[in-house]
Design a protein around this motif. Structure first.
Motif, PDB file in Angstrom:
ATOM      1  N   MET A 187       0.843  -1.184   0.000  1.00 39.36           N
ATOM      2  CA  MET A 187       0.000   0.000   0.000  1.00 39.36           C
ATOM      3  C   MET A 187       0.887   1.245   0.000  1.00 39.36           C
ATOM      4  O   MET A 187       1.853   1.332   0.750  1.00 39.36           O
ATOM      5  CB  MET A 187      -0.907  -0.014   1.234  1.00 39.36           C
ATOM      6  CG  MET A 187      -1.790   1.180   1.337  1.00 39.36           C
ATOM      7  SD  MET A 187      -3.416   0.652   1.868  1.00 39.36           S
ATOM      8  CE  MET A 187      -4.225   2.203   1.887  1.00 39.36           C
ATOM      9  N   VAL A 188       0.532   2.206  -0.834  1.00 41.47           N
ATOM     10  CA  VAL A 188       1.312   3.433  -0.950  1.00 41.47           C
ATOM     11  C   VAL A 188       0.758   4.480   0.010  1.00 41.47           C
ATOM     12  O   VAL A 188      -0.439   4.746   0.021  1.00 41.47           O
ATOM     13  CB  VAL A 188       1.259   3.966  -2.410  1.00 41.47           C
ATOM     14  CG1 VAL A 188       2.013   5.273  -2.526  1.00 41.47           C
ATOM     15  CG2 VAL A 188       1.816   2.934  -3.371  1.00 41.47           C
ATOM     16  N   GLN A 189       1.615   5.052   0.841  1.00 41.96           N
ATOM     17  CA  GLN A 189       1.203   6.109   1.777  1.00 41.96           C
ATOM     18  C   GLN A 189       0.866   7.373   0.992  1.00 41.96           C
ATOM     19  O   GLN A 189       1.584   7.741   0.073  1.00 41.96           O
ATOM     20  CB  GLN A 189       2.340   6.382   2.775  1.00 41.96           C
ATOM     21  CG  GLN A 189       2.042   7.471   3.790  1.00 41.96           C
ATOM     22  CD  GLN A 189       0.916   7.108   4.744  1.00 41.96           C
ATOM     23  OE1 GLN A 189       0.701   5.948   5.050  1.00 41.96           O
ATOM     24  NE2 GLN A 189       0.190   8.097   5.193  1.00 41.96           N
ATOM     25  N   SER A 190      -0.225   8.041   1.343  1.00 43.75           N
ATOM     26  CA  SER A 190      -0.581   9.281   0.652  1.00 43.75           C
ATOM     27  C   SER A 190      -0.980  10.346   1.663  1.00 43.75           C
ATOM     28  O   SER A 190      -1.421  10.042   2.766  1.00 43.75           O
ATOM     29  CB  SER A 190      -1.712   9.051  -0.347  1.00 43.75           C
ATOM     30  OG  SER A 190      -2.888   8.668   0.311  1.00 43.75           O
ATOM     31  N   ASP A 191      -0.792  11.589   1.263  1.00 43.30           N
ATOM     32  CA  ASP A 191      -1.137  12.735   2.100  1.00 43.30           C
ATOM     33  C   ASP A 191      -2.312  13.476   1.482  1.00 43.30           C
ATOM     34  O   ASP A 191      -2.310  13.771   0.287  1.00 43.30           O
ATOM     35  CB  ASP A 191       0.049  13.686   2.220  1.00 43.30           C
ATOM     36  CG  ASP A 191       1.211  13.065   2.990  1.00 43.30           C
ATOM     37  OD1 ASP A 191       0.957  12.409   4.019  1.00 43.30           O
ATOM     38  OD2 ASP A 191       2.357  13.247   2.559  1.00 43.30           O
ATOM     39  N   LEU A 192      -3.303  13.792   2.300  1.00 39.22           N
ATOM     40  CA  LEU A 192      -4.470  14.550   1.860  1.00 39.22           C
ATOM     41  C   LEU A 192      -4.096  16.026   1.777  1.00 39.22           C
ATOM     42  O   LEU A 192      -3.650  16.609   2.757  1.00 39.22           O
ATOM     43  CB  LEU A 192      -5.619  14.336   2.840  1.00 39.22           C
ATOM     44  CG  LEU A 192      -6.940  15.027   2.503  1.00 39.22           C
ATOM     45  CD1 LEU A 192      -7.504  14.509   1.190  1.00 39.22           C
ATOM     46  CD2 LEU A 192      -7.941  14.801   3.623  1.00 39.22           C
ATOM     47  N   LEU A 193      -4.259  16.620   0.587  1.00 38.25           N
ATOM     48  CA  LEU A 193      -3.918  18.028   0.369  1.00 38.25           C
ATOM     49  C   LEU A 193      -5.141  18.931   0.432  1.00 38.25           C
ATOM     50  O   LEU A 193      -5.047  20.090   0.820  1.00 38.25           O
ATOM     51  CB  LEU A 193      -3.226  18.198  -0.989  1.00 38.25           C
ATOM     52  CG  LEU A 193      -1.942  17.399  -1.194  1.00 38.25           C
ATOM     53  CD1 LEU A 193      -1.442  17.593  -2.619  1.00 38.25           C
ATOM     54  CD2 LEU A 193      -0.883  17.813  -0.188  1.00 38.25           C
ATOM     55  N   HIS A 194      -6.292  18.401  -0.002  1.00 34.16           N
ATOM     56  CA  HIS A 194      -7.522  19.208  -0.058  1.00 34.16           C
ATOM     57  C   HIS A 194      -8.693  18.248  -0.125  1.00 34.16           C
ATOM     58  O   HIS A 194      -8.598  17.186  -0.737  1.00 34.16           O
ATOM     59  CB  HIS A 194      -7.501  20.103  -1.304  1.00 34.16           C
ATOM     60  CG  HIS A 194      -8.619  21.096  -1.345  1.00 34.16           C
ATOM     61  ND1 HIS A 194      -8.462  22.399  -0.965  1.00 34.16           N
ATOM     62  CD2 HIS A 194      -9.903  20.972  -1.733  1.00 34.16           C
ATOM     63  CE1 HIS A 194      -9.619  23.037  -1.110  1.00 34.16           C
ATOM     64  NE2 HIS A 194     -10.503  22.189  -1.579  1.00 34.16           N
ATOM     65  N   THR A 195      -9.818  18.635   0.475  1.00 37.31           N
ATOM     66  CA  THR A 195     -11.019  17.804   0.388  1.00 37.31           C
ATOM     67  C   THR A 195     -12.254  18.683   0.235  1.00 37.31           C
ATOM     68  O   THR A 195     -12.284  19.810   0.725  1.00 37.31           O
ATOM     69  CB  THR A 195     -11.147  16.866   1.620  1.00 37.31           C
ATOM     70  OG1 THR A 195     -12.222  15.950   1.386  1.00 37.31           O
ATOM     71  CG2 THR A 195     -11.419  17.637   2.896  1.00 37.31           C
ATOM     72  N   GLU A 196     -13.228  18.179  -0.496  1.00 31.42           N
ATOM     73  CA  GLU A 196     -14.518  18.834  -0.672  1.00 31.42           C
ATOM     74  C   GLU A 196     -15.597  17.779  -0.449  1.00 31.42           C
ATOM     75  O   GLU A 196     -15.381  16.595  -0.723  1.00 31.42           O
ATOM     76  CB  GLU A 196     -14.675  19.410  -2.085  1.00 31.42           C
ATOM     77  CG  GLU A 196     -13.698  20.512  -2.436  1.00 31.42           C
ATOM     78  CD  GLU A 196     -14.001  21.832  -1.744  1.00 31.42           C
ATOM     79  OE1 GLU A 196     -15.159  22.051  -1.332  1.00 31.42           O
ATOM     80  OE2 GLU A 196     -13.072  22.644  -1.616  1.00 31.42           O
ATOM     81  N   LYS A 197     -16.751  18.222   0.024  1.00 33.76           N
ATOM     82  CA  LYS A 197     -17.870  17.312   0.289  1.00 33.76           C
ATOM     83  C   LYS A 197     -19.118  17.916  -0.340  1.00 33.76           C
ATOM     84  O   LYS A 197     -19.404  19.095  -0.153  1.00 33.76           O
ATOM     85  CB  LYS A 197     -18.042  17.168   1.805  1.00 33.76           C
ATOM     86  CG  LYS A 197     -19.152  16.259   2.247  1.00 33.76           C
ATOM     87  CD  LYS A 197     -19.125  16.186   3.777  1.00 33.76           C
ATOM     88  CE  LYS A 197     -20.242  15.392   4.343  1.00 33.76           C
ATOM     89  NZ  LYS A 197     -20.190  15.333   5.818  1.00 33.76           N
ATOM     90  N   ILE A 198     -19.860  17.102  -1.086  1.00 33.45           N
ATOM     91  CA  ILE A 198     -21.094  17.543  -1.732  1.00 33.45           C
ATOM     92  C   ILE A 198     -22.222  16.626  -1.262  1.00 33.45           C
ATOM     93  O   ILE A 198     -22.129  15.405  -1.400  1.00 33.45           O
ATOM     94  CB  ILE A 198     -20.974  17.476  -3.275  1.00 33.45           C
ATOM     95  CG1 ILE A 198     -19.829  18.365  -3.762  1.00 33.45           C
ATOM     96  CG2 ILE A 198     -22.294  17.871  -3.931  1.00 33.45           C
ATOM     97  CD1 ILE A 198     -19.474  18.160  -5.222  1.00 33.45           C
ATOM     98  N   LEU A 199     -23.263  17.230  -0.715  1.00 28.65           N
ATOM     99  CA  LEU A 199     -24.427  16.476  -0.270  1.00 28.65           C
ATOM    100  C   LEU A 199     -25.513  16.584  -1.329  1.00 28.65           C
ATOM    101  O   LEU A 199     -25.836  17.680  -1.783  1.00 28.65           O
ATOM    102  CB  LEU A 199     -24.943  17.021   1.063  1.00 28.65           C
ATOM    103  CG  LEU A 199     -23.962  16.988   2.224  1.00 28.65           C
ATOM    104  CD1 LEU A 199     -24.546  17.706   3.438  1.00 28.65           C
ATOM    105  CD2 LEU A 199     -23.597  15.560   2.570  1.00 28.65           C
ATOM    106  N   ALA A 200     -26.085  15.456  -1.716  1.00 32.22           N
ATOM    107  CA  ALA A 200     -27.128  15.438  -2.734  1.00 32.22           C
ATOM    108  C   ALA A 200     -28.108  14.324  -2.416  1.00 32.22           C
ATOM    109  O   ALA A 200     -27.795  13.150  -2.601  1.00 32.22           O
ATOM    110  CB  ALA A 200     -26.516  15.220  -4.120  1.00 32.22           C
TER     111      ALA A 200
END
Length: 70
Positions: free
Chosen positions: A1-14
């Protein structure tokens, strides 16, 4: 498994769905992880960051078509 870093997140409710758009970076580069959550069931696609321009252009064209039919 490759380690990754979260840079930005968005959430959309529908309605019953929640969409998460996460920009992540790992050793191979940046990727946008798009997750659809419907009642705890999740589906995910990964879009390489270098394809975002093409991806957004395609979605823009689809939106224009949808708008002209709505």
């Amino acid at each position: 498994m490759v380690q990754s870093d979260l840079l930005h997140t968005e959430k959309i409710l529908a309605d019953r769905k929640t969409f998460f758009l996460d920009l992540k970076e790992n050793a191979r580069g940046m990727v946008v992880k798009i997750t659809e959550d419907v009642g705890g069931n999740r589906d995910t696609i990964m879009v390489p960051a270098e394809l975002l321009g093409d991806f957004i252009a395609a979605l823009t064209d689809i939106k224009a078509t949808a708008d002209s039919h709505g």
